[in-house]
Design a protein around this motif. Sequence first.
Motif, mmCIF file in Angstrom:
data_model
loop_
_atom_site.group_PDB
_atom_site.id
_atom_site.type_symbol
_atom_site.label_atom_id
_atom_site.label_comp_id
_atom_site.label_asym_id
_atom_site.label_seq_id
_atom_site.Cartn_x
_atom_site.Cartn_y
_atom_site.Cartn_z
ATOM 1 N N ILE A 76 0.823 -1.211 0.000
ATOM 2 C CA ILE A 76 0.000 0.000 0.000
ATOM 3 C C ILE A 76 0.859 1.264 0.000
ATOM 4 C CG2 ILE A 76 -1.966 -1.113 1.105
ATOM 5 C CD1 ILE A 76 -1.094 0.090 3.748
ATOM 6 N N GLU A 77 2.172 1.091 0.155
ATOM 7 C CA GLU A 77 3.077 2.246 0.056
ATOM 8 C C GLU A 77 4.455 1.763 -0.347
ATOM 9 O OE1 GLU A 77 3.058 5.450 3.124
ATOM 10 O OE2 GLU A 77 5.168 4.893 3.373
ATOM 11 N N ASN A 78 5.042 2.447 -1.328
ATOM 12 C CA ASN A 78 6.407 2.173 -1.783
ATOM 13 C C ASN A 78 7.285 3.390 -1.528
ATOM 14 O OD1 ASN A 78 6.525 -0.489 -3.305
ATOM 15 N ND2 ASN A 78 4.784 0.469 -4.334
ATOM 16 N N ASN A 79 8.499 3.154 -1.071
ATOM 17 C CA ASN A 79 9.495 4.207 -0.913
ATOM 18 C C ASN A 79 10.799 3.743 -1.548
ATOM 19 O OD1 ASN A 79 8.416 6.363 1.247
ATOM 20 N ND2 ASN A 79 7.688 4.328 1.842
ATOM 21 N N VAL A 80 11.419 4.639 -2.307
ATOM 22 C CA VAL A 80 12.689 4.310 -2.924
ATOM 23 C C VAL A 80 13.593 5.532 -2.844
ATOM 24 C CG1 VAL A 80 12.039 5.007 -5.268
ATOM 25 C CG2 VAL A 80 13.741 3.204 -4.952
ATOM 26 N N SER A 81 14.888 5.306 -2.763
ATOM 27 C CA SER A 81 15.828 6.421 -2.672
ATOM 28 C C SER A 81 17.058 6.127 -3.523
ATOM 29 C CB SER A 81 16.247 6.661 -1.217
ATOM 30 O OG SER A 81 16.912 5.526 -0.691
ATOM 31 N N ALA A 82 17.806 7.183 -3.792
ATOM 32 C CA ALA A 82 19.065 7.072 -4.536
ATOM 33 C C ALA A 82 20.042 8.092 -3.972
ATOM 34 C CB ALA A 82 18.836 7.311 -6.027
ATOM 35 N N GLN A 83 21.308 7.796 -4.113
ATOM 36 C CA GLN A 83 22.327 8.674 -3.537
ATOM 37 C C GLN A 83 23.576 8.696 -4.408
ATOM 38 O OE1 GLN A 83 23.655 7.428 0.326
ATOM 39 N NE2 GLN A 83 25.096 9.110 0.560
ATOM 40 N N VAL A 84 24.151 9.868 -4.537
ATOM 41 C CA VAL A 84 25.497 10.012 -5.090
ATOM 42 C C VAL A 84 26.374 10.493 -3.947
ATOM 43 C CG1 VAL A 84 26.974 11.268 -6.697
ATOM 44 C CG2 VAL A 84 24.716 10.512 -7.436
ATOM 45 N N ARG A 85 27.344 9.699 -3.585
ATOM 46 C CA ARG A 85 28.204 10.016 -2.451
ATOM 47 C C ARG A 85 29.231 11.070 -2.839
ATOM 48 N NH1 ARG A 85 28.306 4.695 -3.084
ATOM 49 N NH2 ARG A 85 30.548 4.672 -3.550
ATOM 50 N N GLY A 86 29.257 12.151 -2.088
ATOM 51 C CA GLY A 86 30.230 13.206 -2.349
ATOM 52 C C GLY A 86 31.655 12.722 -2.128
ATOM 53 N N HIS A 95 33.823 16.696 -5.565
ATOM 54 C CA HIS A 95 32.679 16.150 -6.302
ATOM 55 C C HIS A 95 31.497 16.093 -5.335
ATOM 56 C CE1 HIS A 95 34.946 14.865 -9.888
ATOM 57 N NE2 HIS A 95 35.930 14.616 -9.034
ATOM 58 N N SER A 96 30.545 16.983 -5.522
ATOM 59 C CA SER A 96 29.420 17.078 -4.603
ATOM 60 C C SER A 96 28.494 15.877 -4.743
ATOM 61 C CB SER A 96 28.625 18.361 -4.866
ATOM 62 O OG SER A 96 29.429 19.495 -4.657
ATOM 63 N N GLY A 97 27.766 15.603 -3.664
ATOM 64 C CA GLY A 97 26.827 14.494 -3.662
ATOM 65 C C GLY A 97 25.418 14.946 -4.002
ATOM 66 N N ALA A 98 24.516 13.980 -4.079
ATOM 67 C CA ALA A 98 23.112 14.269 -4.375
ATOM 68 C C ALA A 98 22.257 13.157 -3.795
ATOM 69 C CB ALA A 98 22.883 14.380 -5.879
ATOM 70 N N ARG A 99 21.022 13.516 -3.410
ATOM 71 C CA ARG A 99 20.077 12.537 -2.880
ATOM 72 C C ARG A 99 18.720 12.742 -3.542
ATOM 73 N NH1 ARG A 99 21.096 9.814 1.921
ATOM 74 N NH2 ARG A 99 23.101 10.298 2.919
ATOM 75 N N SER A 100 18.015 11.642 -3.744
ATOM 76 C CA SER A 100 16.670 11.712 -4.300
ATOM 77 C C SER A 100 15.824 10.627 -3.650
ATOM 78 C CB SER A 100 16.696 11.506 -5.822
ATOM 79 O OG SER A 100 15.397 11.516 -6.360
ATOM 80 N N SER A 101 14.560 10.942 -3.377
ATOM 81 C CA SER A 101 13.641 9.949 -2.815
ATOM 82 C C SER A 101 12.289 10.083 -3.481
ATOM 83 C CB SER A 101 13.505 10.116 -1.300
ATOM 84 O OG SER A 101 12.874 11.343 -0.976
ATOM 85 N N ARG A 306 2.085 6.695 -15.705
ATOM 86 C CA ARG A 306 3.541 6.741 -15.599
ATOM 87 C C ARG A 306 4.004 8.091 -15.089
ATOM 88 N NH1 ARG A 306 8.219 8.088 -18.292
ATOM 89 N NH2 ARG A 306 9.876 6.542 -18.163
ATOM 90 N N MET A 307 4.953 8.066 -14.158
ATOM 91 C CA MET A 307 5.549 9.306 -13.668
ATOM 92 C C MET A 307 7.043 9.232 -13.898
ATOM 93 S SD MET A 307 5.123 11.144 -9.975
ATOM 94 C CE MET A 307 3.416 11.469 -10.347
ATOM 95 N N GLY A 308 7.628 10.310 -14.407
ATOM 96 C CA GLY A 308 9.035 10.308 -14.786
ATOM 97 C C GLY A 308 9.976 10.340 -13.604
ATOM 98 N N MET A 309 11.250 10.433 -13.899
ATOM 99 C CA MET A 309 12.290 10.344 -12.900
ATOM 100 C C MET A 309 12.474 11.672 -12.173
ATOM 101 S SD MET A 309 13.401 7.221 -13.339
ATOM 102 C CE MET A 309 15.105 7.014 -12.837
ATOM 103 N N ALA A 310 12.686 11.574 -10.859
ATOM 104 C CA ALA A 310 13.114 12.744 -10.097
ATOM 105 C C ALA A 310 14.635 12.763 -10.151
ATOM 106 C CB ALA A 310 12.635 12.634 -8.652
ATOM 107 N N ASN A 311 15.212 13.842 -10.662
ATOM 108 C CA ASN A 311 16.643 13.879 -10.917
ATOM 109 C C ASN A 311 17.257 15.048 -10.157
ATOM 110 O OD1 ASN A 311 19.211 14.367 -12.023
ATOM 111 N ND2 ASN A 311 18.619 13.472 -13.989
ATOM 112 N N ALA A 312 18.060 14.730 -9.141
ATOM 113 C CA ALA A 312 18.734 15.773 -8.370
ATOM 114 C C ALA A 312 20.202 15.773 -8.747
ATOM 115 C CB ALA A 312 18.576 15.527 -6.876
ATOM 116 N N GLY A 313 20.676 16.847 -9.369
ATOM 117 C CA GLY A 313 22.059 16.911 -9.797
ATOM 118 C C GLY A 313 22.866 17.867 -8.949
ATOM 119 N N GLY A 314 24.176 17.697 -8.946
ATOM 120 C CA GLY A 314 25.032 18.543 -8.121
ATOM 121 C C GLY A 314 24.815 18.253 -6.655
ATOM 122 N N ALA A 315 25.057 19.262 -5.794
ATOM 123 C CA ALA A 315 24.850 19.090 -4.353
ATOM 124 C C ALA A 315 23.380 19.331 -4.054
ATOM 125 C CB ALA A 315 25.731 20.063 -3.580
ATOM 126 N N ALA A 316 22.538 18.516 -4.606
ATOM 127 C CA ALA A 316 21.098 18.745 -4.554
ATOM 128 C C ALA A 316 20.395 17.592 -3.863
ATOM 129 C CB ALA A 316 20.542 18.927 -5.954
#
Length: 357
Positions: A76-86, A95-101, A306-316
């Motif tokens: 009934i609920e999905n959560n997903v995350s992604a990370q670029v390690r600084g 090289h700055s990091g980024a996080r997205s959920s 369909r919902m597209g990708m959430a894209n956080a670039g740089g230190a975002a």
Amino acid sequence: MRQVRRLIALALFAFSALAAAQGDGSSVPPPPGAPGPDPDTMFKGRMGGTFGKDIMDVMPNAKRIAVPGFRVAFVIENNVSAQVRGTYLPGGIDHSGARSSFQVTLQGVTERTLQAITDQAYATLLKELAASGREVVPLAEMREHFNGFQTSPQGLLKDHSGQKVAFFSPTGLPLTFMLHDGPWGAGGFDLTNYRKLEEISVKTNAAVITPLVVVNFAKMRSSGNRSALTASAAETGAELGMSVASMQVFYTRGTEFRNGMQMSGDQGSFRLEKPIFGSGQFGTMQETANENNAAMKGAFDILGKRMGMANAGGAATSSVKAVATVNDQAYGAAAGEVLQQMATNMGAWFKKHPAAP
């Protein structure tokens, strides 16, 4: 000690089975009239122990089958995350990091419908198992052995690895868990329900199976956990897609039950190797919240399903919440389709490995 080692081996197998079943591979329904997939590619399993037999080698021993445990976990609920390690390198190179959920919640389906879906899925599975040539133990014959189970209420909510699910068992069947259910299980080494299943196997002279089926309404996407040396953006997203995302099944066939435990017979577990996806649209997805500290690279593409990708670039950082809106009829049809496929494939698997004369 031998019993303990066997329990540990089976518990670890069940846990790894769930993780393996949530990979990228998927099964879609074949075109009308086309042959279905080879069931040996759909299911895998082994008996307990380091050198346990392949479950296909012992399936012919099962002339009768009892299903005293059948659990459907509706996500009934999905959560997903992604990370670029600084990363900071000598010489002042940063090289700055980024996080997205991304979170998507199911809305619009009632508990009454989830119960009806579960009841139908159980009836379908029993029918398919009977079509494999096995005698299926009726509920009335098992019911007298249910006393002593540790039970949970229908609609029980559990969380694991970014998912919230609601558990249902068929009407008249207790909702039970045990350590072989991996991360969804009872936890620890409580053997009460495990021993009851062994007892039921011996008293009904049948192989016992206890499917735990995860039904998901969305396919989540993540770019994963990466280093800023190799990636510059963290991406997450989702699209509606009904599936049997995973299934794991405890299997036991006892020939003797003494001193509160099964003393001989076959015991192990099997799993669905890859998700089974449905073919129809059953709802819409809409963004309800969007927080970020930088301009997004790419807009959100809301196209009904369909919902597209959430894209956080740089230190975002970015955090998106969405709601998948469904109704009972459409959700029930979509979930029923994938559960029907699961039951049909399992029946075909048992039929391919028929009971010995």
